[in-house]
Write an enzyme that holds these catalytic residues in place. Structure first.
Site, short mmCIF file in Angstrom:
data_model
loop_
_atom_site.label_atom_id
_atom_site.label_comp_id
_atom_site.label_asym_id
_atom_site.label_seq_id
_atom_site.Cartn_x
_atom_site.Cartn_y
_atom_site.Cartn_z
N CYS A 1 0.73 -1.22 -0.05
CA CYS A 1 0.08 0.07 0.10
C CYS A 1 0.86 1.20 0.04
O CYS A 1 1.85 1.07 -0.60
CB CYS A 1 -1.15 -0.02 1.28
SG CYS A 1 -0.30 -0.16 2.64
N ARG A 2 0.61 2.44 0.65
CA ARG A 2 1.36 3.51 0.81
C ARG A 2 2.50 3.25 1.77
O ARG A 2 3.55 3.70 1.64
CB ARG A 2 0.36 4.74 1.09
CG ARG A 2 1.11 5.95 1.17
CD ARG A 2 0.47 7.14 1.23
NE ARG A 2 -0.44 7.04 2.67
CZ ARG A 2 0.22 7.38 3.84
NH1 ARG A 2 1.60 7.67 3.98
NH2 ARG A 2 -0.35 7.06 4.70
#
Length: 120
Positions: free
Chosen positions: A86-87
């Site tokens: 993800c981030r």
């Protein structure tokens, strides 16, 4: 019963270790890239908008809150090797926990997108 300072400190260390997020032990870019290079299923669990702004080639976008039903729809077996990112590693941790809870046994939290691409 009185505990020594050393005993209390040892208990605190054990408690802190048990409360650490599972992704803290993973997120090794070299391990993630080894898996990605072997062609395992790669899932970006960010939003569609984040995915559109940039992603790792070959990644499939399934937002973290939809991971279990989407993999079920795709008939992905529970022993399939899956790398999630993800981030920052937080949403991929949540996705991984959801998958493990449903019996998926071969998942890896690769952490954050920027961390991964900066090591490539």
């Amino acid at each position: 019963m009185l505990l020594s300072i050393q005993s209390v400190l040892a208990l605190l260390v054990i408690l802190a270790a048990s409360l650490m997020p599972t992704w803290a032990a993973e997120q090794e870019p070299s391990v993630a890239w080894e898996k990605i290079d072997r062609g395992v299923m790669l899932i970006d669990v960010r939003t569609a908008e984040e995915f559109a702004e940039g992603h790792i080639d070959g990644a499939m976008n399934i937002p973290f809150n939809n991971i279990v039903p989407e993999l079920a729809k795709l008939n992905i077996t529970k022993d399939t090797e899956i790398v999630l990112y993800c981030r920052s590693g937080n949403r991929s941790d949540m996705a991984q926990k959801s998958l493990v809870k449903q019996g998926y046994s071969n998942t890896y939290n690769a952490g954050g997108f920027n961390s991964l691409i900066s090591t490539r």
